[in-house]
Design a protein around this motif. Structure first.
Motif, PDB file in Angstrom:
ATOM      1  N   PHE A   1       0.856  -1.181   0.000  1.00 21.46           N
ATOM      2  CA  PHE A   1       0.000   0.000   0.000  1.00 21.46           C
ATOM      3  C   PHE A   1       0.890   1.228   0.000  1.00 21.46           C
ATOM      4  CE2 PHE A   1      -2.418  -3.143   2.669  1.00 21.46           C
ATOM      5  CZ  PHE A   1      -3.335  -3.491   1.695  1.00 21.46           C
ATOM      6  N   ASP A   2       0.844   2.039  -1.048  1.00 16.81           N
ATOM      7  CA  ASP A   2       1.670   3.235  -1.125  1.00 16.81           C
ATOM      8  C   ASP A   2       0.873   4.385  -1.715  1.00 16.81           C
ATOM      9  OD1 ASP A   2       1.562   2.719  -3.851  1.00 16.81           O
ATOM     10  OD2 ASP A   2       3.512   1.713  -3.874  1.00 16.81           O
ATOM     11  N   SER A   3       1.558   5.521  -1.966  1.00 15.62           N
ATOM     12  CA  SER A   3       0.884   6.723  -2.432  1.00 15.62           C
ATOM     13  C   SER A   3       0.280   6.560  -3.821  1.00 15.62           C
ATOM     14  CB  SER A   3       1.875   7.895  -2.437  1.00 15.62           C
ATOM     15  OG  SER A   3       2.997   7.598  -3.260  1.00 15.62           O
ATOM     16  N   SER A   4       0.766   5.598  -4.598  1.00 14.63           N
ATOM     17  CA  SER A   4       0.194   5.369  -5.923  1.00 14.63           C
ATOM     18  C   SER A   4      -1.136   4.633  -5.844  1.00 14.63           C
ATOM     19  CB  SER A   4       1.164   4.571  -6.788  1.00 14.63           C
ATOM     20  OG  SER A   4       1.331   3.248  -6.271  1.00 14.63           O
ATOM     21  N   THR A   5      -1.413   4.045  -4.699  1.00  6.04           N
ATOM     22  CA  THR A   5      -2.627   3.253  -4.509  1.00  6.04           C
ATOM     23  C   THR A   5      -3.656   3.957  -3.641  1.00  6.04           C
ATOM     24  OG1 THR A   5      -1.350   1.209  -4.703  1.00  6.04           O
ATOM     25  CG2 THR A   5      -3.507   1.045  -3.652  1.00  6.04           C
TER      26      THR A   5
ATOM     27  N   LYS B   1      -7.437   5.123  -4.470  1.00  5.83           N
ATOM     28  CA  LYS B   1      -7.601   5.964  -5.646  1.00  5.83           C
ATOM     29  C   LYS B   1      -8.428   5.211  -6.697  1.00  5.83           C
ATOM     30  CE  LYS B   1      -3.328   8.635  -5.131  1.00  5.83           C
ATOM     31  NZ  LYS B   1      -2.018   9.000  -5.737  1.00  5.83           N
ATOM     32  N   PRO B   2      -9.152   5.949  -7.568  1.00  8.49           N
ATOM     33  CA  PRO B   2      -9.986   5.265  -8.573  1.00  8.49           C
ATOM     34  C   PRO B   2      -9.219   4.248  -9.404  1.00  8.49           C
ATOM     35  CG  PRO B   2     -10.518   7.603  -8.489  1.00  8.49           C
ATOM     36  CD  PRO B   2      -9.324   7.416  -7.595  1.00  8.49           C
TER      37      PRO B   2
ATOM     38  N   GLN C   1      -7.681  -6.219 -13.207  1.00  8.56           N
ATOM     39  CA  GLN C   1      -8.794  -5.305 -13.392  1.00  8.56           C
ATOM     40  C   GLN C   1      -8.305  -3.874 -13.593  1.00  8.56           C
ATOM     41  OE1 GLN C   1     -11.583  -5.493 -10.186  1.00  8.56           O
ATOM     42  NE2 GLN C   1     -12.986  -4.029 -11.071  1.00  8.56           N
ATOM     43  N   ASP C   2      -7.359  -3.437 -12.782  1.00 10.42           N
ATOM     44  CA  ASP C   2      -6.834  -2.083 -12.922  1.00 10.42           C
ATOM     45  C   ASP C   2      -5.977  -1.936 -14.179  1.00 10.42           C
ATOM     46  OD1 ASP C   2      -8.062  -1.126 -10.622  1.00 10.42           O
ATOM     47  OD2 ASP C   2      -6.402  -1.731  -9.326  1.00 10.42           O
TER      48      ASP C   2
ATOM     49  N   GLY D   1     -17.704   1.371  -6.622  1.00 10.09           N
ATOM     50  CA  GLY D   1     -16.945   2.518  -6.129  1.00 10.09           C
ATOM     51  C   GLY D   1     -16.710   3.568  -7.198  1.00 10.09           C
ATOM     52  N   LEU D   2     -16.603   3.157  -8.453  1.00  5.66           N
ATOM     53  CA  LEU D   2     -16.407   4.108  -9.549  1.00  5.66           C
ATOM     54  C   LEU D   2     -17.708   4.816  -9.933  1.00  5.66           C
ATOM     55  CD1 LEU D   2     -14.109   1.998 -11.907  1.00  5.66           C
ATOM     56  CD2 LEU D   2     -13.420   3.961 -10.518  1.00  5.66           C
ATOM     57  N   LEU D   3     -18.832   4.139  -9.823  1.00  8.11           N
ATOM     58  CA  LEU D   3     -20.105   4.670 -10.293  1.00  8.11           C
ATOM     59  C   LEU D   3     -20.921   5.353  -9.210  1.00  8.11           C
ATOM     60  CD1 LEU D   3     -21.171   1.669 -12.571  1.00  8.11           C
ATOM     61  CD2 LEU D   3     -20.160   3.831 -13.284  1.00  8.11           C
TER      62      LEU D   3
END
Length: 438
Positions: free
Chosen positions: A4-8, A143-144, A303-304, A358-360
């Motif tokens: 888990f980091d700032s990009s996530t 993050k999305p 998925q991402d 979560g996106l919608l």
């Protein structure tokens, strides 16, 4: 690179918060694995109901009634918790209800129908509400672009929690049996173990995870004054303004009809059609949970990378392939292939759906939208197994035809997913966010 980091994670979110959130998946999975799937359901039929002809029907009625209560009350709970930004408090109440009712199941003995029935209803109601509210925290943490992998981490850890709880229960049962104790004296202990694991593993969530939502600009009192019936229909009418979320909810309902059937009846199919022994069936359940955890974790990254809609479509096609193989299987090795395909698709498809919600979902209405999503899943938990059972009853117990009909749910889900425009749905959610902040 850290898991888990700032990009996530979103700004200000600490890694331990995501661990706490994911551990809640591990906590409540023990309940669903032991009470609803592997141990207490059989005990309820054989011991509490004394193997009466109506025992299985009474069990399904208890589960169905608890799902009905969740469908009725969840819209009001979700909108109030969104409006007041107090999802965590409602989640705590639901968790304590599930833990307390599960503990009370330890007193279920032969003939204690009212106690067992009511505690199953209350525990599953608390479980269902808690699962929804916990999911609503996902968009606040990730993050999305990372919703898929974070959802997958939680789902895979959930399967690990289910295996942990089931393993502890089986260890106690096997040791007790070697000491000459009866099943009626051992199975109730598994409920205390399940409640204890649920309590311990859920603590990190309440200690570490912060409530980042803010109260809605509109006062919460009108939400509370609105009747349960009006609140229910108000929430359902929301689907008209968000057609792509509606398509996702329909898709989720359809493929969850199939998944609920596989979960509830795969052991029966293995025994009745494939001739599996109890040991072989138990081994199959354990291994399928492992492959499901792997599927949820791996497909989260996929998925991402390849896109949410495409990855969900891939898992649905895996489900269709699983049904084809299971229907045609005449040897145990072939059925093992089908079972492990089901495991891979199970964790990935459930995780993918949660991430897409979560996106919608508009930020200020996340609990409401996750409530709508789970309402679709709760209905599917009644429709899917009932369809399978009806087919076997009409056809004189033709289990192969019943599993083939189950496959039609996955085919229909593919067509429902084809209608979804993810980009348009995200734009509608953003527009709702702007209206809320205006």
């Amino acid at each position: 690179m850290a898991l888990f980091d700032s990009s996530t994670l979103k700004a200000g979110v600490k890694a331990k918060e995501v661990w706490g959130w994911a551990l809640f998946d591990a906590a409540n999975s023990g309940y669903s694995t032991v009470v609803l799937t592997a141990v207490f359901n059989a005990y309820f039929v054989s011991t509490v109901c004394r193997d009466a002809s109506w025992a299985t029907l009474l069990w399904t009625c208890a589960v169905a009634f608890s799902n009905f209560l969740a469908i009725v009350f969840m819209p009001a709970i979700a909108r109030i918790s969104d409006a007041t930004a107090k999802k965590k408090i409602w989640l705590l109440a639901a968790t304590l209800l599930c833990i307390a009712a599960t503990s009370m199941l330890a007193f279920a003995r032969e003939g204690t129908l009212l106690l067992a029935f009511s505690m199953v209803v209350l525990s599953n109601f608390g479980y269902s509400v808690g699962e929804t509210l916990n999911s609503a925290f996902l968009p606040e943490l990730a993050k999305p672009a990372a919703l898929g992998k974070v959802s997958g981490w939680g789902w895979s850890l959930g399967y690990a929690g289910g295996l942990l709880t089931l393993g502890l229960c089986l260890a106690v049962v096997l040791r007790g049996q070697s000491a000459g104790l009866s099943e009626s004296s051992l199975v109730p202990i598994t409920n205390l173990i399940t409640a204890g694991v649920f309590l311990v593993l859920s603590l990190p969530f309440f200690l570490w995870v912060k409530e980042r939502a803010v109260p809605a600009r509109k006062a919460a009192k009108p939400e509370k004054k609105r009747g349960i019936r009006k609140q229910f229909f108000h929430t359902v009418r929301t689907l008209r303004s968000f057609p792509d979320f509606a398509s996702l909810a329909l898709c989720g309902f359809l493929y969850q009809c199939g998944i609920a059937t596989v979960i509830a009846l795969s052991a029966i199919y293995a025994s009745e059609v494939m001739g599996f022994t109890m040991t072989e069936t138990l081994t199959m359940v354990l291994l399928v949970n492992i492959t499901a955890a792997i599927g949820a974790f791996g497909f989260g990254y996929l998925q991402d990378w390849m896109g949410h809609k495409r990855s969900l479509m891939l898992t649905l096609l895996v489900w269709v392939a699983m049904v084809v193989i299971a229907c045609s299987a005449t040897r145990a090795t072939t059925f093992w292939v089908a079972a492990n395909l089901a495991g891979l698709a199970m964790g990935s498809s459930q995780s993918a759906g949660r991430a897409m919600v979560g996106l919608l979902a508009p930020k200020a209405r996340s609990a409401e939208f996750y409530g709508l999503w789970n309402m679709a899943l709760w209905v599917s938990a009644m429709v899917g197994p009932l369809t399978y059972g009806t087919v076997t009853w009409v056809t004189g117990n033709d289990q192969r035809l019943a599993i083939a009909v189950t496959g039609l749910f996955f085919v229909a889900a593919v067509f429902a997913l084809m209608r979804l425009d993810l980009e348009r749905g995200m734009r509608l959610a953003d527009a709702e966010n702007e209206r809320e902040n205006a």
